[in-house]
Design an enzyme around this catalytic site. Structure first.
Site, mmCIF file in Angstrom:
data_model
loop_
_atom_site.group_PDB
_atom_site.id
_atom_site.type_symbol
_atom_site.label_atom_id
_atom_site.label_comp_id
_atom_site.label_asym_id
_atom_site.label_seq_id
_atom_site.Cartn_x
_atom_site.Cartn_y
_atom_site.Cartn_z
ATOM 1 N N HIS A 284 0.835 -1.208 0.000
ATOM 2 C CA HIS A 284 0.000 0.000 0.000
ATOM 3 C C HIS A 284 0.867 1.254 0.000
ATOM 4 O O HIS A 284 1.329 1.691 1.056
ATOM 5 C CB HIS A 284 -0.905 -0.021 1.232
ATOM 6 C CG HIS A 284 -2.039 0.945 1.183
ATOM 7 N ND1 HIS A 284 -3.316 0.610 1.583
ATOM 8 C CD2 HIS A 284 -2.111 2.235 0.781
ATOM 9 C CE1 HIS A 284 -4.107 1.658 1.446
ATOM 10 N NE2 HIS A 284 -3.391 2.663 0.957
ATOM 11 N N LEU B 193 2.358 6.787 -4.872
ATOM 12 C CA LEU B 193 3.534 7.326 -5.557
ATOM 13 C C LEU B 193 3.200 8.565 -6.388
ATOM 14 O O LEU B 193 4.087 9.161 -6.991
ATOM 15 C CB LEU B 193 4.180 6.245 -6.425
ATOM 16 C CG LEU B 193 4.640 4.987 -5.668
ATOM 17 C CD1 LEU B 193 5.394 4.047 -6.599
ATOM 18 C CD2 LEU B 193 5.495 5.342 -4.456
ATOM 19 N N ASN C 153 -5.374 6.121 -6.690
ATOM 20 C CA ASN C 153 -5.991 7.443 -6.519
ATOM 21 C C ASN C 153 -5.020 8.547 -6.934
ATOM 22 O O ASN C 153 -4.652 9.424 -6.166
ATOM 23 C CB ASN C 153 -6.525 7.646 -5.096
ATOM 24 C CG ASN C 153 -5.504 7.390 -4.011
ATOM 25 O OD1 ASN C 153 -4.526 6.695 -4.215
ATOM 26 N ND2 ASN C 153 -5.744 7.959 -2.839
ATOM 27 N N ASP D 56 -9.058 2.897 -3.356
ATOM 28 C CA ASP D 56 -8.470 3.430 -2.125
ATOM 29 C C ASP D 56 -8.589 4.944 -2.047
ATOM 30 O O ASP D 56 -8.341 5.658 -3.018
ATOM 31 C CB ASP D 56 -6.999 3.032 -2.016
ATOM 32 C CG ASP D 56 -6.420 3.422 -0.674
ATOM 33 O OD1 ASP D 56 -6.957 2.960 0.347
ATOM 34 O OD2 ASP D 56 -5.461 4.196 -0.649
ATOM 35 N N HIS E 286 -10.977 0.120 0.984
ATOM 36 C CA HIS E 286 -10.808 1.245 1.911
ATOM 37 C C HIS E 286 -12.130 1.327 2.677
ATOM 38 O O HIS E 286 -13.086 1.960 2.226
ATOM 39 C CB HIS E 286 -10.540 2.535 1.125
ATOM 40 C CG HIS E 286 -10.492 3.762 1.957
ATOM 41 N ND1 HIS E 286 -9.344 4.502 2.127
ATOM 42 C CD2 HIS E 286 -11.450 4.417 2.674
ATOM 43 C CE1 HIS E 286 -9.605 5.546 2.899
ATOM 44 N NE2 HIS E 286 -10.883 5.507 3.244
ATOM 45 N N ASN F 128 -5.698 9.108 7.561
ATOM 46 C CA ASN F 128 -7.010 8.497 7.369
ATOM 47 C C ASN F 128 -6.842 7.015 7.039
ATOM 48 O O ASN F 128 -6.187 6.693 6.054
ATOM 49 C CB ASN F 128 -7.761 9.190 6.235
ATOM 50 C CG ASN F 128 -9.217 8.769 6.181
ATOM 51 O OD1 ASN F 128 -9.831 8.493 7.213
ATOM 52 N ND2 ASN F 128 -9.776 8.707 4.989
ATOM 53 N N ASP G 247 1.144 2.526 3.733
ATOM 54 C CA ASP G 247 0.248 3.616 3.330
ATOM 55 C C ASP G 247 1.055 4.911 3.172
ATOM 56 O O ASP G 247 0.610 6.000 3.558
ATOM 57 C CB ASP G 247 -0.892 3.798 4.327
ATOM 58 C CG ASP G 247 -2.060 4.612 3.738
ATOM 59 O OD1 ASP G 247 -2.013 4.961 2.551
ATOM 60 O OD2 ASP G 247 -3.005 4.913 4.497
ATOM 61 N N HIS H 23 3.240 14.311 0.681
ATOM 62 C CA HIS H 23 2.653 15.609 0.342
ATOM 63 C C HIS H 23 3.756 16.653 0.325
ATOM 64 O O HIS H 23 4.786 16.507 1.003
ATOM 65 C CB HIS H 23 1.582 16.015 1.355
ATOM 66 C CG HIS H 23 0.381 15.124 1.364
ATOM 67 N ND1 HIS H 23 -0.533 15.103 0.337
ATOM 68 C CD2 HIS H 23 -0.041 14.202 2.271
ATOM 69 C CE1 HIS H 23 -1.483 14.213 0.618
ATOM 70 N NE2 HIS H 23 -1.202 13.648 1.782
#
Length: 425
Positions: A61, A64, A95, A153, A180, A279, A306, A310
């Site tokens: 998970h 990228l 996503n 997801d 998810h 989340n 996960d 950012h």
């Protein structure tokens, strides 16, 4: 012939059951022999005295961000960060912008991974077109193009009929559906675990029920269809209990937990630092402790990072506006070793299994996940006595959004071998 002889390392390989000081012979990207006191001519010798040797880690998970948000991360930096942390295989969630919902985009991710020649990136295809939850995507076509699993997801597939069809397709195309699990009608606008603490802090909460109600529905559909269901980033005690009951019933249900849900709790939010905004949200300590026990018992099969990079300006925004997520690829194992293994919360074998044979079995990656003869030479060499400091210079990821930034961790991945190619750090 390219030969590497790894000498005197303490091998921990749940897949083969090996746990002790042994040598490994690698030839042309494959493991040729694992035994004591191997002597080979014309080989590069790597002395691992005092070091651990593991199979290459598999991360089920990651985010990228390519295509569309390469300013946060891209396949080049993300797969390099993965190698740096010992992950020789990673799954890229769909996503992105645009979402990975077509064969063309699946093949684009695979092509980019081959171009970079770092950690191997397998694309996860979207369950629904545009990840909008309205219409099933072309699962068969994406599977043929190389998608290893399917997920929306970031969003739950709320339409039960569509999720049913996806699970039915998982049987036809020998794949897995990753859920998810989050009912948006219960969690919408929430930024923290709904609790007395969230009320005290004035933060809108996401109740635990939003997760385990969704899991209950998905398990029911797995029971109905016989389809293979994998629950992403489990965060609550009740969720783990449902998964345990599903497994006891013999349903094809597996699950993962993240490092942050094993290490941190909702109390970390008291300083209002958006770096702890994830989340599903960080839960209570009782949830964290239950997840650790569920991992020990095999109720939870996998630790998956996960990894959610950012840009700094996004995570430095005020708490409500900042995006969810934290990064892990560069140092996940060092963190697990420091906070869980050294503190006797988890044993080394359980952690290694959750990063190797756990994901390889779920994904059908029979050529990796173990140090058995004939497997791909994906190997991690870990020095438990070396410290690492999480700094800009240390990180290979573009992103810096981790609460461990500036902290020291015990233990360092010093060499990652991927298909016989040696990367030294």
């Amino acid at each position: 012939m390219n030969r590497i002889l790894i000498k005197n390392g303490h091998i921990v390989d749940p897949g083969s059951g090996k746990d002790g000081v042994l040598d490994i012979l690698v030839e042309d990207g494959k493991i040729r022999e694992v035994n004591r006191n191997l002597k080979v001519e014309n080989a590069r010798v790597i002395d691992c005295t005092g070091k651990y040797v593991f199979p290459g880690f598999i991360d089920m998970h990651t985010h990228l961000r390519e295509p569309g948000e390469e300013y946060k991360e891209d396949i080049s930096t993300g797969s390099n960060a993965a190698l740096h942390g010992g992950f020789t295989t990673v799954l890229a969630m769909p996503n992105t912008k645009p979402p990975i919902d077509s064969r063309g985009l699946v093949e684009f991710v695979i092509r980019r991974s081959k171009e970079e020649k770092k950690s191997e990136v397998f694309p996860v295809g979207a369950i629904t077109k545009g990840r909008e939850g309205r219409e099933l995507a072309e699962i068969g076509d994406m599977r043929e193009g190389g998608a290893i699993a399917f997920s929306d997801d970031g969003d739950w597939v709320k339409n039960s009929s569509i999720m049913r069809r996806a699970l039915e397709y998982s049987k036809i195309f020998h794949t897995v559906i990753i859920s998810h699990a989050e009912d948006p009608d219960l969690s919408r606008l929430g930024v923290a675990n709904e609790s007395a603490l969230s009320y005290k802090l004035g933060l809108r909460g996401k109740p635990k029920e939003s997760e385990y109600i969704a899991i209950f529905r998905d398990i029911a559909l797995s029971r109905l269809t016989g389809g293979r269901l994998h629950i992403a980033h489990v965060s609550t005690k009740e969720s783990a209990q449902l998964i345990k009951m599903a497994k006891e019933e013999g349903l094809p249900v597996t699950a993962e937990v993240t490092p942050h849900h094993l290490i941190f709790t909702e109390e970390n939010l008291e300083i209002f630092d958006p770096v702890y905004k994830v989340n599903p949200p960080l839960r209570k300590n009782e949830d964290r402790e239950f997840l650790i026990e569920a991992l020990k018992e095999g109720v939870i099969d996998v630790i998956a990072t996960d990894h959610a990079p950012h840009a700094s300006f996004e995570k430095e925004d005020e708490f409500l506006a900042a995006p969810f997520g934290m990064i892990w690829l560069d140092f996940a194992f060092s963190a697990l070793y420091t906070f869980l293994i050294q503190k006797n919360k988890l044993d080394l074998k359980t952690v290694i299994q959750s990063l190797t044979t756990g994901p390889s079995k779920i994904l059908g990656l029979d050529d990796r996940g173990s140090l058995e003869k004939g497997k791909r030479a994906d190997i991690v060499i870990f020095d438990p006595e070396k410290d690492i400091e999480i700094t800009r210079n240390f990180l290979k990821s573009k992103a810096k959004n981790t609460p461990l930034f500036g902290n020291k961790l015990k233990g360092k991945v010093i060499i990652t071998i991927k298909e016989g190619e040696v990367f030294e750090w």
